[in-house]
Design a protein around this motif. Sequence first.
Motif, PDB file in Angstrom:
ATOM      1  N   LEU A  19      18.199  15.626  -2.362  1.00 41.81           N
ATOM      2  CA  LEU A  19      17.318  15.638  -3.524  1.00 41.81           C
ATOM      3  C   LEU A  19      16.897  14.241  -3.971  1.00 41.81           C
ATOM      4  CD1 LEU A  19      18.812  18.561  -5.660  1.00 41.81           C
ATOM      5  CD2 LEU A  19      16.698  18.562  -4.331  1.00 41.81           C
ATOM      6  N   LYS A  20      17.847  13.307  -4.006  1.00 39.88           N
ATOM      7  CA  LYS A  20      17.504  11.926  -4.401  1.00 39.88           C
ATOM      8  C   LYS A  20      16.560  11.289  -3.387  1.00 39.88           C
ATOM      9  CE  LYS A  20      21.486  10.894  -7.270  1.00 39.88           C
ATOM     10  NZ  LYS A  20      22.650  10.069  -7.497  1.00 39.88           N
ATOM     11  N   ASP A  21      16.797  11.564  -2.110  1.00 42.77           N
ATOM     12  CA  ASP A  21      15.915  11.034  -1.063  1.00 42.77           C
ATOM     13  C   ASP A  21      14.521  11.639  -1.174  1.00 42.77           C
ATOM     14  OD1 ASP A  21      17.863   9.373   0.166  1.00 42.77           O
ATOM     15  OD2 ASP A  21      18.699  11.108   1.203  1.00 42.77           O
ATOM     16  N   ILE A  22      14.464  12.926  -1.459  1.00 41.18           N
ATOM     17  CA  ILE A  22      13.166  13.593  -1.603  1.00 41.18           C
ATOM     18  C   ILE A  22      12.364  12.926  -2.718  1.00 41.18           C
ATOM     19  CG2 ILE A  22      12.061  15.759  -2.343  1.00 41.18           C
ATOM     20  CD1 ILE A  22      14.373  17.225  -0.805  1.00 41.18           C
ATOM     21  N   THR A  23      13.022  12.670  -3.845  1.00 41.11           N
ATOM     22  CA  THR A  23      12.349  11.985  -4.954  1.00 41.11           C
ATOM     23  C   THR A  23      11.859  10.609  -4.504  1.00 41.11           C
ATOM     24  OG1 THR A  23      13.719  13.139  -6.581  1.00 41.11           O
ATOM     25  CG2 THR A  23      12.653  11.107  -7.314  1.00 41.11           C
ATOM     26  N   SER A  34       5.521  16.133   4.915  1.00 39.53           N
ATOM     27  CA  SER A  34       6.314  15.156   5.664  1.00 39.53           C
ATOM     28  C   SER A  34       7.776  15.183   5.244  1.00 39.53           C
ATOM     29  CB  SER A  34       5.731  13.748   5.548  1.00 39.53           C
ATOM     30  OG  SER A  34       5.838  13.266   4.236  1.00 39.53           O
ATOM     31  N   VAL A  35       8.029  15.486   3.962  1.00 42.22           N
ATOM     32  CA  VAL A  35       9.405  15.621   3.487  1.00 42.22           C
ATOM     33  C   VAL A  35      10.072  16.787   4.216  1.00 42.22           C
ATOM     34  CG1 VAL A  35      10.821  16.273   1.496  1.00 42.22           C
ATOM     35  CG2 VAL A  35       9.055  14.528   1.246  1.00 42.22           C
ATOM     36  N   CYS A  36       9.341  17.886   4.369  1.00 42.91           N
ATOM     37  CA  CYS A  36       9.879  19.058   5.089  1.00 42.91           C
ATOM     38  C   CYS A  36      10.306  18.674   6.501  1.00 42.91           C
ATOM     39  CB  CYS A  36       8.836  20.169   5.155  1.00 42.91           C
ATOM     40  SG  CYS A  36       8.490  20.934   3.567  1.00 42.91           S
ATOM     41  N   LYS A  37       9.453  17.919   7.186  1.00 41.57           N
ATOM     42  CA  LYS A  37       9.793  17.485   8.552  1.00 41.57           C
ATOM     43  C   LYS A  37      11.043  16.617   8.556  1.00 41.57           C
ATOM     44  CE  LYS A  37       5.153  17.644  10.473  1.00 41.57           C
ATOM     45  NZ  LYS A  37       4.001  16.879  10.960  1.00 41.57           N
ATOM     46  N   ARG A  38      11.124  15.694   7.600  1.00 40.20           N
ATOM     47  CA  ARG A  38      12.277  14.782   7.540  1.00 40.20           C
ATOM     48  C   ARG A  38      13.595  15.520   7.348  1.00 40.20           C
ATOM     49  NH1 ARG A  38      12.011   9.222   4.366  1.00 40.20           N
ATOM     50  NH2 ARG A  38      11.244   8.039   6.122  1.00 40.20           N
ATOM     51  N   LYS A  55      16.268  22.501  -9.551  1.00 38.83           N
ATOM     52  CA  LYS A  55      16.610  21.089  -9.279  1.00 38.83           C
ATOM     53  C   LYS A  55      15.673  20.489  -8.234  1.00 38.83           C
ATOM     54  CE  LYS A  55      21.261  20.877 -10.899  1.00 38.83           C
ATOM     55  NZ  LYS A  55      21.470  19.838 -11.847  1.00 38.83           N
ATOM     56  N   LEU A  56      15.240  21.297  -7.265  1.00 40.44           N
ATOM     57  CA  LEU A  56      14.281  20.816  -6.265  1.00 40.44           C
ATOM     58  C   LEU A  56      12.954  20.516  -6.955  1.00 40.44           C
ATOM     59  CD1 LEU A  56      13.320  20.153  -3.429  1.00 40.44           C
ATOM     60  CD2 LEU A  56      12.917  22.599  -3.068  1.00 40.44           C
ATOM     61  N   LYS A  62       9.684  14.392 -10.419  1.00 46.87           N
ATOM     62  CA  LYS A  62      10.011  12.979 -10.685  1.00 46.87           C
ATOM     63  C   LYS A  62       9.312  12.057  -9.692  1.00 46.87           C
ATOM     64  CE  LYS A  62      14.634  13.498 -12.673  1.00 46.87           C
ATOM     65  NZ  LYS A  62      16.057  13.293 -12.397  1.00 46.87           N
ATOM     66  N   GLY A  63       9.388  12.411  -8.417  1.00 50.62           N
ATOM     67  CA  GLY A  63       8.780  11.574  -7.389  1.00 50.62           C
ATOM     68  C   GLY A  63       7.273  11.510  -7.507  1.00 50.62           C
ATOM     69  N   GLU A  64       6.650  12.662  -7.712  1.00 53.33           N
ATOM     70  CA  GLU A  64       5.196  12.696  -7.772  1.00 53.33           C
ATOM     71  C   GLU A  64       4.673  12.083  -9.072  1.00 53.33           C
ATOM     72  OE1 GLU A  64       4.252  16.786  -6.861  1.00 53.33           O
ATOM     73  OE2 GLU A  64       4.358  16.376  -4.710  1.00 53.33           O
ATOM     74  N   GLN A  65       5.383  12.246 -10.183  1.00 51.87           N
ATOM     75  CA  GLN A  65       4.942  11.638 -11.443  1.00 51.87           C
ATOM     76  C   GLN A  65       4.959  10.119 -11.347  1.00 51.87           C
ATOM     77  OE1 GLN A  65       7.544  13.294 -14.436  1.00 51.87           O
ATOM     78  NE2 GLN A  65       6.018  14.768 -15.090  1.00 51.87           N
ATOM     79  N   PHE A  66       5.998   9.582 -10.730  1.00 54.97           N
ATOM     80  CA  PHE A  66       6.101   8.134 -10.572  1.00 54.97           C
ATOM     81  C   PHE A  66       4.902   7.618  -9.778  1.00 54.97           C
ATOM     82  CE2 PHE A  66       7.507   4.336  -8.292  1.00 54.97           C
ATOM     83  CZ  PHE A  66       7.954   3.559  -9.339  1.00 54.97           C
TER      84      PHE A  66
END
Length: 187
Positions: A19-23, A34-38, A55-56, A62-66
């Motif tokens: 989850l932290k990596d996804i963010t 690309s996240v799905c592939k990773r 949580k996902l 969080k990631g997309e807002q940033f």
Amino acid sequence: MAKKVGRKSKYESHVKPMLKDITAWLREGETQASVCKRIGVSQSAFIEYKKEFPKLNEAIKKGEQFLDLQVEESLAKRAIGYEYEETKTVIEVLPSGDKKKRIEKVKKHIAPDVGAIALYMKHKRILQSKDEELTGVQIKKAQAEASILQNRADKLTVSEMERQQVNDLIAIGQEIIGLGGDEDATT
């Protein structure tokens, strides 16, 4: 108790620990595909996990807002123009053959970008029209609520004084939402 049929979910093993990596990846501009592939999960499973696991969704948001904020700041910067300091190292060869390094700092100005301005203005108009649509919906809702209250007031068997107070309140509400209020609310 019925047992689930089908393939075992990869959420616990492949998604939750990441989850932290996804963010972070989304902050860096990666797409959800690309996240799905990773992480080794199909896009369809990822979509289902987003529906099932809050949580996902939080991690994605969080990631997309940033990233969205960074893009907005960059767009604003390009739209109004900006200054920056450019530093370069200059090596001079002296008459003695020695080399001398010196650092030059030059302030540069980037003029406002017409394309960025146009994009900003288009986005602003879209947001304003959505606000206006929302306001229109709110007015229709308030009109419907006023009509319901008017019907209820008409059905009440109360004293003339109480009826007049209710009608006065309805008239005030109608004036606020733009229905007028000059005519008697009980007619």
